[in-house]
Each structure stands twice: as C-alpha cells, then as structure tokens.
Design a protein around this motif. Structure first.
Motif, PDB file in Angstrom:
ATOM      1  N   ARG A  38     -60.557 -16.630  30.750  1.00 14.48           N
ATOM      2  CA  ARG A  38     -61.394 -16.585  31.953  1.00 14.48           C
ATOM      3  C   ARG A  38     -62.876 -16.618  31.591  1.00 14.48           C
ATOM      4  O   ARG A  38     -63.285 -16.101  30.556  1.00 14.48           O
ATOM      5  CB  ARG A  38     -61.098 -15.318  32.734  1.00 14.48           C
ATOM      6  N   ALA A  39     -63.642 -17.198  32.499  1.00  9.05           N
ATOM      7  CA  ALA A  39     -65.060 -17.416  32.220  1.00  9.05           C
ATOM      8  C   ALA A  39     -65.827 -16.109  32.042  1.00  9.05           C
ATOM      9  O   ALA A  39     -66.874 -16.083  31.389  1.00  9.05           O
ATOM     10  CB  ALA A  39     -65.692 -18.251  33.345  1.00  9.05           C
ATOM     11  N   ASP A  40     -65.339 -15.007  32.632  1.00  9.59           N
ATOM     12  CA  ASP A  40     -66.092 -13.762  32.537  1.00  9.59           C
ATOM     13  C   ASP A  40     -65.763 -12.973  31.273  1.00  9.59           C
ATOM     14  O   ASP A  40     -66.421 -11.974  30.996  1.00  9.59           O
ATOM     15  CB  ASP A  40     -65.845 -12.893  33.776  1.00  9.59           C
ATOM     16  N   ALA A  41     -64.780 -13.397  30.502  1.00 10.52           N
ATOM     17  CA  ALA A  41     -64.473 -12.713  29.251  1.00 10.52           C
ATOM     18  C   ALA A  41     -65.467 -13.157  28.178  1.00 10.52           C
ATOM     19  O   ALA A  41     -65.973 -14.270  28.219  1.00 10.52           O
ATOM     20  CB  ALA A  41     -63.048 -13.034  28.811  1.00 10.52           C
ATOM     21  N   ASP A  42     -65.740 -12.272  27.220  1.00 11.67           N
ATOM     22  CA  ASP A  42     -66.592 -12.681  26.103  1.00 11.67           C
ATOM     23  C   ASP A  42     -66.015 -12.092  24.832  1.00 11.67           C
ATOM     24  O   ASP A  42     -66.565 -11.137  24.264  1.00 11.67           O
ATOM     25  CB  ASP A  42     -68.035 -12.224  26.313  1.00 11.67           C
ATOM     26  N   PRO A  43     -64.879 -12.660  24.395  1.00 15.29           N
ATOM     27  CA  PRO A  43     -64.185 -12.069  23.259  1.00 15.29           C
ATOM     28  C   PRO A  43     -64.991 -12.208  21.968  1.00 15.29           C
ATOM     29  O   PRO A  43     -65.671 -13.213  21.751  1.00 15.29           O
ATOM     30  CB  PRO A  43     -62.888 -12.894  23.170  1.00 15.29           C
ATOM     31  N   ALA A  44     -64.928 -11.168  21.136  1.00 17.05           N
ATOM     32  CA  ALA A  44     -65.550 -11.242  19.813  1.00 17.05           C
ATOM     33  C   ALA A  44     -64.732 -12.203  18.961  1.00 17.05           C
ATOM     34  O   ALA A  44     -63.513 -12.238  19.060  1.00 17.05           O
ATOM     35  CB  ALA A  44     -65.555  -9.855  19.174  1.00 17.05           C
ATOM     36  N   VAL A  45     -65.414 -12.986  18.128  1.00 14.30           N
ATOM     37  CA  VAL A  45     -64.703 -13.908  17.240  1.00 14.30           C
ATOM     38  C   VAL A  45     -65.233 -13.737  15.821  1.00 14.30           C
ATOM     39  O   VAL A  45     -66.379 -13.317  15.628  1.00 14.30           O
ATOM     40  CB  VAL A  45     -64.854 -15.383  17.691  1.00 14.30           C
ATOM     41  N   PRO A  46     -64.412 -14.052  14.811  1.00 16.50           N
ATOM     42  CA  PRO A  46     -64.850 -13.897  13.421  1.00 16.50           C
ATOM     43  C   PRO A  46     -66.020 -14.814  13.106  1.00 16.50           C
ATOM     44  O   PRO A  46     -66.331 -15.738  13.855  1.00 16.50           O
ATOM     45  CB  PRO A  46     -63.607 -14.303  12.611  1.00 16.50           C
ATOM     46  N   SER A  47     -66.633 -14.572  11.932  1.00 13.95           N
ATOM     47  CA  SER A  47     -67.863 -15.293  11.606  1.00 13.95           C
ATOM     48  C   SER A  47     -67.627 -16.770  11.318  1.00 13.95           C
ATOM     49  O   SER A  47     -68.540 -17.568  11.446  1.00 13.95           O
ATOM     50  CB  SER A  47     -68.532 -14.634  10.401  1.00 13.95           C
TER      51      SER A  47
END
Lengths: 230, 230
Positions: free
Chosen positions: A102-111
């Motif tokens: 979903r557009a409102d999610a902002d998941p952390a992602v690895p480098s």
DNA sequence: GCAAAAGTGTTGTGTCTACACCCATGT
DNA sequence: ACATGGGTGTAGACACAACACTTTTGC
C-alpha cells in the motif's frame, strides 16, 4: 524412466516483483548484486526453493529478508520461466510472483535494496526485465476488471489520492470524477464517513472512501458474450 | 545459500489440459493410470522435465505420446502447483498448460486414453481436477476478450457451427446473430466467400467465415479505465 | 405453399467518457 | 471577492442483448 533421479532434478527459485506507488510513480523493489553472475546488476528479490515448502511459502520467506512481509497487501503467482540459459551458472527454473504494498506503508529495506521507477529501470540481471514488465501488465489488467486497487491504496483515501495511484499504475491520465463513478457503481468503494481538511490554499474538503472488500474479487467477469438474462 | 545443492532440488513435471469440442461438449484428454499411486484414476497427460529442456518443450514431448502435436492449435502456460503432498510418492512440482485442438481434427489416441466431457469428469488423480477447472476458466475468459476462438474452430465455418462451439466452451446459450456482430465488429472473423449447402430440410445456405488472425490477440485490453481519447 | 435455417433491422439498456456547472473552504 | 480543489448533472458515444422480420433454400 527413472534411472538417474538426480540428473533429472533441477534447481528451482522463486522471485517477486513487488510494486508500490511512491512519489506518484509505480516503483519496484530491487537489490543490487555484489557477485557474479551479473555483478552490480539489479535483481528481483527471491531465492531457492527449500525442501517441502510451497512456492508461496518460499517467496514469502525470501521476501522477509527485504521487507516486512506483513506490509504485503497482495501476492499472486505469475509465470514460471524455464529457458535453460536464463541462469548462466546452472539450470534453474524460476516462478515469479506479483506482490503489492500500500502507498501509505514505508517499509525499511536493507542497504543493498532500493525502489526503482518502472519507467526508468536500471540494468537488470537474468530475465528479470521481462518479468517486471509482465507483472505490470497483470496489475494494469486487474485494476480494470477487479477490486485490486485495495492493495495499492491506504485504508482510507480521497478520490484525488486514489486517482494519483491509478494514474501511476496505469500509466495514463484519468479523472477523479469518472473513477469515482466506475468504482461506486461497481460497489468497490464506499464513503468512509469522514472528510479531509483542505490544504493551505483552501478548497472544498474531500470525502474519504474505503474499499468495501480487501479480498481480490473479479468484477467484470464476462464483459461480453455473457449468459442470457433468463 | 548453496551448501547442499542436491538436497534442495525437486522433481518437476509438466501437465496439459487439452480441450476439444466434441459432440457439442467441451471435452478433455485423459489417460487411465494402471499403477499406484491413484491406480485406475484418470490423469492429465504429461511427465517429468528432462535436463536442459524448457517447460514448453517438455509438455510438447509428453503430449506427443498421446496425440499428434501438430494438431495443437494453441498452447499456453497456466500455473505451477507446489503443494508438498500433491504427489504422495515424492516431492514434485507441476507446471500446467492449456492446449486446444480444433473441432474438425480427430487425432488418434492410445488405448489407455479417452476424451471426457468436462461436465462429467471421472475420478481424477492428484490435483488434476482443480487444474482442469482452472483451465476452463482461462478458456472462457479468453473467448470473451481475445480471438482465441480460432483455436477451437475449423479453418472455415458457418456462424451456427461457431455458435455451437462457443456454447459448449462457455457453458451457456448464445445466439448466432449476436455472436456474428460481436466478432465482425472486432474484425476477428471475415467472410470466406463461399456458402454451405443447406441440409435435407432446406434452409437458406449459410455464409462461411474464417478467423482473420490465427495468433492470439487481445481485443478488449482496457475494457474500462481506458486512456483519454486525446 | 410451407417448414427450416440464415441473416438483417431496430429498439432498448447499460456503461462509460467528456465537460459544463455547482459546492465548500482559505486567504 | 476570488482562487482552489471537490463534487454533481447531463449529454453523447458505444457496445451489447433481445426480438421481430426478411431472405433463401428443400419438399
């Protein structure tokens, strides 16, 4: 038919094209390979199938290394690729999935992992480019004949926000006016009861909506050649 | 990621749901298993993937044992099944294909192999029943939004013949009148120039038609939410 | 002439796009 | 007041289903 079982078996990988609309663009989650083959090229997340797991379990497990899988609002199988030379190292089939966030999610992602606009893809490893373009076609189709928009939109949204999401995913302009009427007529969305405060320049406060159903539902079954009415 | 390569590999099979309209029914090609597992149950044709071949090459090779593959007017991949217990003997993935044979073909088949009406399926081995029903859904959808009818119909046909094929495949009635107009409007069929002699009871001689294109073409891309006209 | 089968004309319906117009808010 | 963004009303285009009607044959 079964002389040498090992010789007949083949590695199997799962991959996912995970889309999210970010900055009004349809973006795909990619990670940059450090080692050969295709060192420095970008690749879809995924990995090999473990013994006894299903393909869906496999891709969820591999995705967990890149994003919080609880953020995944939709996951469906696309195609299985089998060109013998798709992986230069060894014979390997790959089953591709389509994932949505979903557009409102902002998941952390690895480098080593980044979001890339599908309109401006970097150099891609293996056969990942056609897989991404095929996934986008599937998404575009389903936005037209199903309620799949629920997997791109936040829990509640205004119609201009939803139009921006559809515009990014479909790749063409459309009006909030007509989008509203199509989705209301099909009972895919419903008013959420609240209103959104206008911006600093004023304007009428926007109504908020929700998707009525967060399970994939086909709404346009037999657009034509449909059964007689009685 | 690669400690014990062999332990991670898994057998892979290909299967095909081959449909043909026979006796005004949609029928599927099945063979009867002689041995366990599922002895005496009916099964889809297929077999294991050989080293270095693609999935499509594999299913064509296995189908060749059942029918003359030159009769196949269409072949496309459906889904890959991976439930660990789908085969009670060993872990095996299976990639399913949809195959179509024109109604005027009458391919020879081995003695263990028969055509079965999809409406009256016998007891089926493994997960073959849901595969067949899924294949039928794919066929029904594509008849509505593409020119896939070319793969069911003879080279030339009258409109009532074509209506009978569509009726069998779609599972509901439809009129030759409206079928003609839909397919002509979309330029999917064209008059073949000749006429068919009436039967013994008379009747106006029927015009013959052909499909204009024998390559799968999607005709109904964005039924809705389509791009602006300019 | 009459039955049978094919094909055309026409009407009505539903769904969509396009666009003019009205509504509610901030400055 | 007026700019800004949200929302409604309405007209036109199009595709389709339904059905009455006409055409062409065999008997």
């Amino acid at each position: 038919m079964v002389s040498d079982q090992q010789a007949k078996t083949c590695a199997h990988a799962t991959l996912a094209t995970v889309f999210q609309v970010r900055d009004n663009q349809l973006q795909v989650l990619l990670w940059q390979r450090a080692r050969a083959p295709h060192a420095h090229a970008w690749a879809l997340p995924g990995g090999s199938l473990d013994q006894g797991e299903t393909l869906e379990q496999s891709i969820r497990r591999h995705l967990a290394a890149k994003v919080d899988v609880r953020e995944l609002s939709h996951l469906e199988q696309l195609e299985t690729r089998s060109e013998p030379n798709r992986n230069p190292r060894h014979w390997e089939l790959a089953t591709a999935y389509l994932g949505l966030i979903r557009a409102d999610a902002d998941p952390a992602v690895p480098s080593d992992t980044r979001w890339h606009a599908v309109e401006e893809l970097p150099a891609l490893a293996f056969d990942h480019q056609p897989i991404i373009l095929g996934a986008r076609e599937r998404l575009r189709g389903k936005l037209s004949y199903s309620n799949l928009g629920f997997a791109l939109a936040p829990a509640t949204f205004t119609l201009s926000e939803l139009r921006d999401l559809y515009r990014a995913a479909l790749g063409h302009d459309l009006t909030a006016t007509n989008l509203q009427r199509v989705l209301l007529r099909r009972h895919l969305i419903q008013p959420a009861g609240s209103r959104r405060q206008p911006g600093r320049n004023g304007g009428r406060p926007a109504q908020t909506f929700t998707y009525t159903n967060h399970i994939l539902t086909i709404t346009d079954h037999f657009a034509t050649l449909r059964p007689p009415t009685q």
